[in-house]
Design an enzyme around this catalytic site. Structure first.
Site, PDB file in Angstrom:
ATOM      1  N   ARG A  90     -25.480 -28.407  52.468  1.00  0.00           N
ATOM      2  CA  ARG A  90     -26.650 -28.377  51.584  1.00  0.00           C
ATOM      3  C   ARG A  90     -27.968 -28.292  52.348  1.00  0.00           C
ATOM      4  O   ARG A  90     -28.909 -27.629  51.905  1.00  0.00           O
ATOM      5  CB  ARG A  90     -26.639 -29.601  50.676  1.00  0.00           C
ATOM      6  CG  ARG A  90     -25.475 -29.589  49.697  1.00  0.00           C
ATOM      7  CD  ARG A  90     -25.596 -30.708  48.706  1.00  0.00           C
ATOM      8  NE  ARG A  90     -24.487 -30.712  47.761  1.00  0.00           N
ATOM      9  CZ  ARG A  90     -24.395 -31.550  46.738  1.00  0.00           C
ATOM     10  NH1 ARG A  90     -25.347 -32.449  46.522  1.00  0.00           N
ATOM     11  NH2 ARG A  90     -23.357 -31.498  45.932  1.00  0.00           N
ATOM     12  N   ASP A 118     -35.498 -37.067  35.880  1.00  0.00           N
ATOM     13  CA  ASP A 118     -34.578 -36.873  37.001  1.00  0.00           C
ATOM     14  C   ASP A 118     -35.401 -36.771  38.268  1.00  0.00           C
ATOM     15  O   ASP A 118     -36.583 -36.390  38.223  1.00  0.00           O
ATOM     16  CB  ASP A 118     -33.736 -35.607  36.798  1.00  0.00           C
ATOM     17  CG  ASP A 118     -32.439 -35.640  37.594  1.00  0.00           C
ATOM     18  OD1 ASP A 118     -31.399 -35.999  37.017  1.00  0.00           O
ATOM     19  OD2 ASP A 118     -32.475 -35.332  38.798  1.00  0.00           O
TER      20      ASP A 118
END
Length: 293
Positions: free
Chosen positions: A58, A159
């Site tokens: 990632r 979020d």
């Protein structure tokens, strides 16, 4: 967020003829330890030892974006500029977004029963909104349950991942994802794309208008967009990324934001009963405030 095996392999490096992975970027043990420390301090996320390949995969994109070959150089840059935008990209990269419409479906009839007879405006908070499927599922449930009264209801979706929130605000999803819903919900709540939007479905405005999205780190000392009291809080499948001390602190901050009879929805693998006495279990992964005194 799911990722294919092919995607992981292409991010992580090239496979040699002997089957060994040849890395083009340098990730040392010290780098991995530092990454685990930084994401814990920044977002409360506990990365296990076996997550090293995921971390490499990632964050490799961020290193390549900056023309770097060593994770140590990337981390040094982060620490040198504590207010840099790259911190958000770092956090987004290490945040997992796995969600679906009406995931853990047994929660939504419980929510419907809870709000059905309410006359005052209903307010729900989705504390891990990801790409929007959960808060939009809540909004659809409110519309089905409250009828015309749903126009006064509101859903707050928050979020930490700003990339996920951008997708949530757009309210556009692949048709194959939407087609998992029953035909009546698809007809009532979605518009199918045509032409260049073929293969996509967009939520109708009457659904998306009920939901407001804001970026929020649950570890932040203040939660500016969060204003209770709420009829229910959905905090599902995020606590598993925190240690027990962090979980307890967040749960205690939830308590004053709920109405006295409010509900707290947890994920299927989460159990809050052994973390704090602020909440008591009411049913399958559903909690209410514990009575004091």
């Amino acid at each position: 967020m799911t990722q294919s095996v092919e995607g992981v392999a292409s991010d992580a490096g090239q496979w040699s003829s002997g089957g060994q992975l040849e890395r083009d970027l340098v990730l040392t043990d010290a780098d991995f330890t530092k990454i685990r420390q930084l994401i814990y301090e920044r977002a409360g996320i506990v990365l296990a030892e076996h997550k090293r390949e995921m971390v490499y995969s990632r964050l490799a994109k961020r290193l390549r974006h900056h023309g770097m070959t060593r994770f140590g150089d990337y981390l040094a840059r982060l620490e040198r500029y504590p207010e840099a935008r790259e911190w958000q990209a770092f956090t987004n990269a290490l945040t997992t977004n796995l969600t679906a419409f009406f995931r853990e479906a047994h929660h939504f009839p419980l929510l419907a029963d809870h709000v059905r007879d309410r006359r005052e405006p209903v307010r729900i908070w989705s504390a891990a909104a990801s790409t929007g499927e959960e808060p939009y599922s809540i909004a659809m449930t409110l519309m089905e349950t409250l009828g015309s009264r749903a126009s006064n209801a509101s859903v707050l979706g928050t979020d930490i991942d700003t990339d996920a929130l951008e997708r949530a605000r757009a309210g556009i999803y692949p048709v194959e994802q939407v087609n998992k819903l029953d035909a009546e919900r698809i007809r009532r709540f979605f518009q199918r794309g045509r032409g260049r939007h073929e293969g996509l479905a967009r939520l109708r405005p009457e659904v998306s208008n009920l939901v407001e999205f804001h970026s929020l780190n649950l570890l932040a000392p203040q939660w500016p967009p969060v204003k209770g009291p709420f009829d229910a809080i959905f905090c599902r499948n995020i606590m598993i990324y925190f240690d027990k001390q962090t979980q307890a602190r967040i749960l205690e901050r939830f308590a004053p934001l709920l109405k006295p009879d409010g509900l707290l929805f947890a994920g299927h693998s989460e159990n809050f009963s052994y973390i704090t006495d602020v909440f008591r279990l009411r049913g399958q992964t559903v909690y209410t405030l514990a009575k004091r005194g």
